[in-house]
Structure formats: C-alpha cells, structure tokens
Write an enzyme that holds these catalytic residues in place. Structure first.
Site, PDB file in Angstrom:
ATOM      1  N   ARG A 229       0.899  -1.234   0.024  1.00 42.64           N
ATOM      2  CA  ARG A 229       0.023   0.032  -0.108  1.00 42.64           C
ATOM      3  C   ARG A 229       0.751   1.151  -0.149  1.00 42.64           C
ATOM      4  NH1 ARG A 229      -3.414  -2.493  -1.847  1.00 42.64           N
ATOM      5  NH2 ARG A 229      -5.521  -3.062  -0.809  1.00 42.64           N
ATOM      6  N   HIS A 277      -0.803   0.547 -10.373  1.00 42.46           N
ATOM      7  CA  HIS A 277      -1.627  -0.257  -9.545  1.00 42.46           C
ATOM      8  C   HIS A 277      -2.239  -1.570 -10.365  1.00 42.46           C
ATOM      9  CE1 HIS A 277      -3.969  -0.888  -5.468  1.00 42.46           C
ATOM     10  NE2 HIS A 277      -3.463  -1.893  -5.917  1.00 42.46           N
TER      11      HIS A 277
END
Length: 314
Positions: A229, A277
C-alpha cells in the site's frame, strides 16, 4: 407473516473487471445482482461484493450478512466511518491474483538484479555500459509481510534461484528460508536485503513504517518494490533516500493517492519506476467460486472463508 429472506447481492467496484456482475449472476441465479441501490429495499440486500465502496453505502443494509471484498487488501473498507460493525468481512484469496502478483514481483526483482534501471539510464545518455550478468543467488530479496501473497512470491523467487528472507509481525514456523519477526528483528532484516519487497497490509501499525530511519538501515545499493500500500512509505523520505544514494531504485505500484497526480515528483524521478496499481487484480474466472461459497455460507449462518479481523485491520 415472516419477512422473505434477503435476495439481492450488491456489487460495487469502479476499478475491477467489468465481467464481475454477470459472473455473479450466472453463478448465483437465485439472487438478484445489482450495481446500485436505486429502486430496491435496503433490507433485501443479503451480501455486498465491493472494492472501495463509497462511505455510508452499506450502512442502510439492515439485513446484510456479508461484506465480500474482491481483493486481498481491506484497509479501504475501514475508512468508511459508517461501516456496519456487526457484519463479517471477508477478503479474497484468489489463485489468479496470487499468480499475477508473483509474476510482477519476479519481473521487477529480475530487472533490479540485472540492473536494468542503470542500463535504461545509460541508453538515455547514449553510453555503452557493460554490466556483467550475475546469478540470482548473489541477490538477497527480502519480503516484508509473509501472508498468502508474500509466501507465494517467496516460492517463485526461490525457484528462480534468488536468496530469499522474510519478515512478519509474529514468528512463522517451518518455512524453507530465513525469517525475522517483530520489532527486534526488523533492523537486521532490512540491512540484509539487496531488494526489499513491501507486501504488508496497511494498518495503524504499518502506516508510514518505511520512513527515513528505515532507509538508514538498508544495505548500501539496495532497491525497493512496493506492491503493498502507498501509505506504508513516507513519500518525502523515499525521495530523499533516492537522492542521497541510500536507495538505488524504487518500483512503485501503489500510492497514497490514486490515480497518482500528474504533478507528483514520482513520475519524473529517474530512479523510480511507476506502474498504475496493476501488479495484480482479482479475476472472476478464478475467484468466483470463493465468492459463491462465501455467500452460501453467510446466508446459511456458517462462517465465511478468509474472514478479516477488524481489531488487526486485516
């Protein structure tokens, strides 16, 4: 007269494979699958299959039996201040997602091992710079986070010949590679890594873990891959470590703000590789069976698979 059982499955994800709603409809024909709450009674919703749902969306669903996250990370769920706390939350452990993540980590670990970042810079500067190839065993890849994805990546990297070590919050037993655990083991772990892979969940304890002091303990010339993250890393500390040579290169697939703003310095830094991502994603072809099983368990009063511990945040 008894109220009918809830018969609606709410699906919400702006970023996932668009085949998901139809896949759920085919797999669960006794349920109505909706992508919004318009025109349906909130008490008719039995399960919510979501990724980054809007805050408050789930609060009116008084008879909700399951929140199924279609991904491995669940930190975004807990940012909803109106989250119904009595509803079980499950994450996906998807073989397709696991395989794609292992591929991504291996791809970039190999690129860093073969020093492709330096080769690309040499090409940009029209310099012929020979870098002698070396066996992967000379590179130590450290995996910070030994959950399902971390262990899968370790297996793939070891099969390629890398030396792999790992760190976890609590000790992992009977693993075929060297491991470290807890706060006491973290400094020694990161000092041993040539390539560090971040695969921790984002919690109150891991927020900003990779800060300036963290970079001080890295081995000279180390590189970093973040597929966990964005909030694990302090952005300014990362930039400083790259600029002063404590860190050789960073491969970043996750960010504090997504999409990454166009004016963010990560885009143009010569020692950073940015990917959008896309290291991995859940595939309805490989993950639908788990969603079906968890819905079945939830409506039958059984314990769903891969439940999240709200107190731990993962």
């Amino acid at each position: 007269m008894p109220r009918p059982e809830p018969h609606v499955i709410l699906f919400h994800s702006a970023a996932s494979d668009p085949r998901w709603p139809d896949a759920i409809r085919r797999a669960l024909p006794d349920f109505e699958v909706r992508t919004n709450l318009e025109g349906i009674a909130p008490e008719d919703v039995a399960a919510a299959v979501v990724w980054k749902h809007p805050p408050g969306m789930l609060a009116p669903l008084a008879r909700l039996k399951l929140i199924q996250v279609i991904g491995a990370g669940v930190d975004h769920v807990f940012t909803d201040p109106f989250l119904p706390r009595h509803v079980p939350i499950a994450r996906l452990v998807d073989p397709g997602l696991t395989a794609r993540m292992s591929e991504y980590v291996l791809l970039h670990a190999l690129a860093l091992h073969r020093r492709m970042d330096e080769t690309v810079r040499a090409q940009d500067e029209r310099r012929w710079e020979f870098i002698a190839p070396a066996p992967p065993a000379r590179t130590c890849v450290g995996i910070l986070g030994l959950g399902h994805l971390g262990l899968a990546c370790a297996t793939t990297l070891r099969a390629m010949g890398f030396r792999v070590i790992g760190w976890s919050r609590t000790r992992k037993a009977d693993l075929p590679f060297e491991t470290y655990a807890g706060a006491d083991g973290l400094a020694a772990f990161r000092n041993a890594c040539d390539v560090l892979v971040l695969l921790l969940p984002l919690t109150a304890q891991t927020q900003g873990l990779v800060d300036s002091r963290f970079f001080d303990d890295l081995r000279a010339g180390a590189a970093l891959i973040n597929v966990g993250r964005g909030g694990l890393i302090e952005d300014d500390a990362l930039l400083a470590a790259l600029d002063d040579g404590r860190l050789r290169h960073a491969v970043l697939d996750v960010f504090r703000q997504e999409p990454l703003p166009a004016d963010h310095p990560f885009w143009t830094h010569r020692r950073i590789t940015v990917t959008p991502h896309n290291s991995s994603a859940t595939d309805p072809d490989t993950a639908i069976e788990q969603v079906v099983e968890n819905v079945r368990r939830a409506v039958s009063g059984e314990r769903p698979l891969h439940l999240v511990d709200p107190s731990a945040g993962y």
